[in-house]
Scaffold this active site. Structure first.
Site, mmCIF file in Angstrom:
data_model
loop_
_atom_site.group_PDB
_atom_site.id
_atom_site.type_symbol
_atom_site.label_atom_id
_atom_site.label_comp_id
_atom_site.label_asym_id
_atom_site.label_seq_id
_atom_site.Cartn_x
_atom_site.Cartn_y
_atom_site.Cartn_z
ATOM 1 N N LYS A 47 37.737 30.672 37.515
ATOM 2 C CA LYS A 47 37.504 31.378 38.780
ATOM 3 C C LYS A 47 37.814 30.518 40.011
ATOM 4 O O LYS A 47 38.212 31.035 41.044
ATOM 5 C CB LYS A 47 36.062 31.890 38.849
ATOM 6 C CG LYS A 47 35.815 33.102 37.954
ATOM 7 C CD LYS A 47 34.424 33.664 38.179
ATOM 8 C CE LYS A 47 34.201 34.901 37.329
ATOM 9 N NZ LYS A 47 32.931 35.572 37.614
ATOM 10 N N ASP A 49 32.932 40.379 42.451
ATOM 11 C CA ASP A 49 31.565 40.145 41.959
ATOM 12 C C ASP A 49 30.546 40.418 43.079
ATOM 13 O O ASP A 49 29.474 40.975 42.832
ATOM 14 C CB ASP A 49 31.382 38.686 41.503
ATOM 15 C CG ASP A 49 32.017 38.420 40.146
ATOM 16 O OD1 ASP A 49 32.133 39.354 39.346
ATOM 17 O OD2 ASP A 49 32.403 37.254 39.897
#
Ligand code: NAP
Length: 292
Positions: A71, A107
Site C-alpha cells: 500500500k 479505505d
C-alpha cells in the site's frame, strides 16, 4: 461467465494474496451486472511490483486493488495520487485513466460511509480514540478529522509510531481540532477511553485465529453512550466487541468497511455503481465455506 479476447481484467495485488475476499466480492457484482470483466488475485514481490505498474498502462487491465505489503511501497511507481491517498500516504486502488496510473485510497471513505450508515455518528465536537497507528489507522484518522471531529486520541503500543501519525496529520487540522498520542495500557484506558464517543480498534488483536486477544485490558471504560468499532471482521463479533456490547455500547465490525472500500473501488474501475448487498453475498459465500 464467458471469457473472450475482449475481456478486461482487474487485479488485487499483494503478498500473500490467497486469503483475499476481494475476488469473491467483485466477481459477484461483475457477473450480476453482466460486465465482460474478470477480477483476479495476483501475487507480486517488491521486485516484480515496478514492472506490473509499468505494464498495466498499455494493456486490457482496468486497475487493481492493492493490499499488504504494497500500500505504501507502490507510491513511487504511480503517475498521480488522489488528494486522500496523498495525505494518508497509502494506496489501496489503482485506476488506469487516459494512460495515467492513478493511486486512490478508498479505505477512508469506505470506513466512513459504513460508520454513518450503521451508527448515525455525527462527527462535529466528537472525541474519538483510535487503537493502533498503522495503515488502517492512518486512513481512518484522516477521514474522521476531515469530517470534523474535534479531538483524536491515537493509542498505540509503539508511541513513536503514534507520534509519526500525529505529525503527518497535524498540518491538515482545522482550527479547534487536536490530536494527542498515548501508549496503550491501563492508565490510558482509565483516563482517555471513558471520555470518547467513538473508539475504533485498528490492531489485529482478536482476529481469527487469535480470538482470545483484546485491544484493551478490560471493558471498565465502556458505557452505553459510546460507539465501539472493530475493523476486524473474522470472527464476526470479536471478544472485545462482545464485552463492549455487554456494557450497552453500540458495536460495529469491519465487514462494512471492507464492502465500503470495495464498492468505491468498483466504481473507479468500471464507472458503474455496485450494490453493496452483492458484495456482501459474495463475501459470505466464501466465509461460510471456510466456516470462520
Ligand atoms: P499495520 O499497518 O501492520 O498496523 C498494525 C497496528 O496494530 C499497529 O499500530 C501495531 O502497533 C498494532 N499491533 C499489531 N500487533 C499488536 C499487538 N500484538 N499488540 C498491540 N498492538 C499491536 O496493519 P493495518 O494494515 O493497519 O491493519 C490492521 C488491522 O486492521 C488488520 O489486522 C485488519 O483486521 C484491520 N483492517 C480492516 C480493514 C477492513 O476493511 N475492515 C481494512 C484494513 C485493515 P505497533 O505500531 O506497536 O506495532
Amino acid at each position: 461467465m464467458s471469457i473472450s479476447g475482449n475481456t478486461k481484467l482487474i487485479y488485487v495485488i499483494g503478498n500473500p494474496i490467497s486469503h483475499s475476499l476481494s475476488p469473491a466480492m467483485h466477481n459477484t457484482a461483475l457477473n450480476a451486472q453482466n460486465l465482460d470483466i474478470v477480477y483476479l488475485p495476483l501475487k507480486l514481490t517488491l521486485e516484480t511490483l515496478p514492472a506490473f505498474c509499468q505494464n498495466i498502462k498499455n494493456s486490457n487491465i482496468l486497475g487493481a486493488n492493492v493490499t499488504i505489503p504494497f500500500k505504501e511501497a507502490i507510491i513511487p511507481y504511480l503517475d498521480t495520487l488522489s488528494d486522500e491517498a496523498q495525505v494518508i500516504g497509502a494506496v489501496n486502488t489503482l485506476q488506469v485513466k487516459d494512460d495515467q496510473l492513478i493511486g486512490h485510497n478508498t479505505d477512508a471513505m469506505g470506513f466512513y460511509n459504513h460508520l454513518i450508515d450503521a451508527t448515525k455518528f455525527i462527527p462535529s465536537s466528537q472525541t474519538v480514540a483510535l487503537l493502533g497507528a498503522g495503515g488502517a489507522a492512518k486512513a481512518i484518522a484522516y477521514i474522521l478529522l476531515k469530517k470534523g471531529i474535534q479531538t483524536l486520541h491515537i493509542i498505540n503500543r509503539n508511541l513513536n509510531r503514534a507520534d509519526t501519525l500525529k505529525k503527518q496529520l497535524s498540518p491538515h487540522l482545522e482550527t479547534g481540532q487536536n490530536i494527542s498520542v498515548h501508549e496503550s495500557g491501563q492508565n490510558t484506558e482509565e483516563t482517555v477511553l471513558p471520555t470518547c464517543g467513538l473508539i475504533i480498534n485498528t490492531t489485529p488483536l482478536g482476529m481469527t485465529p487469535d480470538c482470545d486477544s483484546t485491544p484493551t485490558q478490560s471493558n471498565a471504560w465502556c458505557h452505553q453512550e459510546q460507539i465501539v468499532y472493530d475493523t476486524i471482521y473474522t470472527p464476526e463479533k470479536t471478544q472485545w466487541l462482545k464485552s463492549c456490547e455487554e456494557k450497552g455500547a453500540t458495536i460495529c465490525n469491519g465487514l462494512g468497511m471492507l464492502i465500503g472500500q470495495g464498492v468505491l473501488s468498483y466504481n473507479l474501475f468500471t464507472g458503474q455503481e455496485a450494490d453493496p448487498k452483492l458484495f456482501k453475498s459474495g463475501i459470505e459465500a466464501v466465509l461460510w465455506k471456510k466456516k470462520i
